[in-house]
Design a protein around this motif. Sequence first.
Motif, mmCIF file in Angstrom:
data_model
loop_
_atom_site.group_PDB
_atom_site.id
_atom_site.type_symbol
_atom_site.label_atom_id
_atom_site.label_comp_id
_atom_site.label_asym_id
_atom_site.label_seq_id
_atom_site.Cartn_x
_atom_site.Cartn_y
_atom_site.Cartn_z
ATOM 1 N N GLU A 1 41.566 40.998 39.993
ATOM 2 C CA GLU A 1 41.594 40.881 38.536
ATOM 3 C C GLU A 1 43.051 40.823 38.109
ATOM 4 O O GLU A 1 43.837 41.706 38.466
ATOM 5 N N SER A 2 43.403 39.790 37.385
ATOM 6 C CA SER A 2 44.776 39.656 36.928
ATOM 7 C C SER A 2 44.820 38.709 35.752
ATOM 8 O O SER A 2 43.998 37.801 35.637
ATOM 9 N N LYS A 3 45.766 38.955 34.879
ATOM 10 C CA LYS A 3 46.045 38.060 33.761
ATOM 11 C C LYS A 3 47.552 38.031 33.574
ATOM 12 O O LYS A 3 48.225 39.038 33.809
ATOM 13 N N PRO A 4 48.085 36.899 33.143
ATOM 14 C CA PRO A 4 49.522 36.835 32.911
ATOM 15 C C PRO A 4 50.005 37.978 32.001
ATOM 16 O O PRO A 4 49.364 38.310 31.011
ATOM 17 N N ASN A 5 51.077 38.606 32.406
ATOM 18 C CA ASN A 5 51.723 39.717 31.687
ATOM 19 C C ASN A 5 50.896 40.990 31.620
ATOM 20 O O ASN A 5 51.195 41.877 30.827
ATOM 21 N N GLN A 6 49.857 41.116 32.460
ATOM 22 C CA GLN A 6 49.016 42.318 32.419
ATOM 23 C C GLN A 6 48.845 42.963 33.790
ATOM 24 O O GLN A 6 47.999 43.843 33.949
ATOM 25 N N GLY A 7 49.573 42.538 34.795
ATOM 26 C CA GLY A 7 49.460 43.154 36.102
ATOM 27 C C GLY A 7 48.252 42.665 36.873
ATOM 28 O O GLY A 7 47.536 41.759 36.445
ATOM 29 N N THR A 8 48.039 43.278 38.030
ATOM 30 C CA THR A 8 46.979 42.845 38.937
ATOM 31 C C THR A 8 46.287 44.061 39.548
ATOM 32 O O THR A 8 46.929 45.061 39.852
ATOM 33 N N ILE A 9 44.981 43.933 39.729
ATOM 34 C CA ILE A 9 44.190 44.931 40.457
ATOM 35 C C ILE A 9 43.452 44.197 41.571
ATOM 36 O O ILE A 9 42.753 43.217 41.315
ATOM 37 N N ILE A 10 43.623 44.674 42.787
ATOM 38 C CA ILE A 10 42.925 44.120 43.942
ATOM 39 C C ILE A 10 42.060 45.233 44.522
ATOM 40 O O ILE A 10 42.553 46.334 44.787
ATOM 41 N N ILE A 11 40.781 44.954 44.703
ATOM 42 C CA ILE A 11 39.852 45.941 45.261
ATOM 43 C C ILE A 11 39.156 45.326 46.464
ATOM 44 O O ILE A 11 38.568 44.249 46.361
ATOM 45 N N ALA A 12 39.243 46.016 47.591
ATOM 46 C CA ALA A 12 38.555 45.595 48.807
ATOM 47 C C ALA A 12 37.555 46.674 49.189
ATOM 48 O O ALA A 12 37.911 47.852 49.245
ATOM 49 N N LYS A 13 36.335 46.274 49.427
ATOM 50 C CA LYS A 13 35.301 47.189 49.913
ATOM 51 C C LYS A 13 34.875 46.693 51.288
ATOM 52 O O LYS A 13 34.445 45.551 51.436
ATOM 53 N N ILE A 14 35.015 47.577 52.282
ATOM 54 C CA ILE A 14 34.751 47.207 53.662
ATOM 55 C C ILE A 14 33.738 48.175 54.240
ATOM 56 O O ILE A 14 33.955 49.385 54.249
ATOM 57 N N PRO A 15 32.603 47.649 54.727
ATOM 58 C CA PRO A 15 31.592 48.540 55.311
ATOM 59 C C PRO A 15 32.075 49.079 56.666
ATOM 60 O O PRO A 15 32.757 48.373 57.421
ATOM 61 N N LEU A 16 31.746 50.332 56.920
ATOM 62 C CA LEU A 16 32.057 50.929 58.215
ATOM 63 C C LEU A 16 30.920 50.621 59.168
ATOM 64 O O LEU A 16 29.746 50.686 58.805
#
Length: 82
Positions: A64-79
């Motif tokens: 999730e990112s928008k210009p001038n608003q930073g970025t959030i990256i989320i990774a979900k990995i099953p064990l």
Amino acid sequence: HNCLKHAQAKALSVNLLKSDNTIKISIQDNGKGFDVSDKQKQHSLGLKTMYERIRILDGELTIESKPNQGTIIIAKIPLKNG
């Protein structure tokens, strides 16, 4: 590395959460952000590589990112058992 190279962020937060069968990694910065759909349309090698690495692990990646608003990256990995 990408945060330092591209985002020009002043702050970065990395969280790692383990539940019974999933690891969730979230990375958030307060950098310049970008239009995710534009990068996907441009076939950004960096984004493709991140998505592919998580896919190989049967995981899920959200950016999730928008210009001038930073970025959030989320990774979900099953064990895996075993």
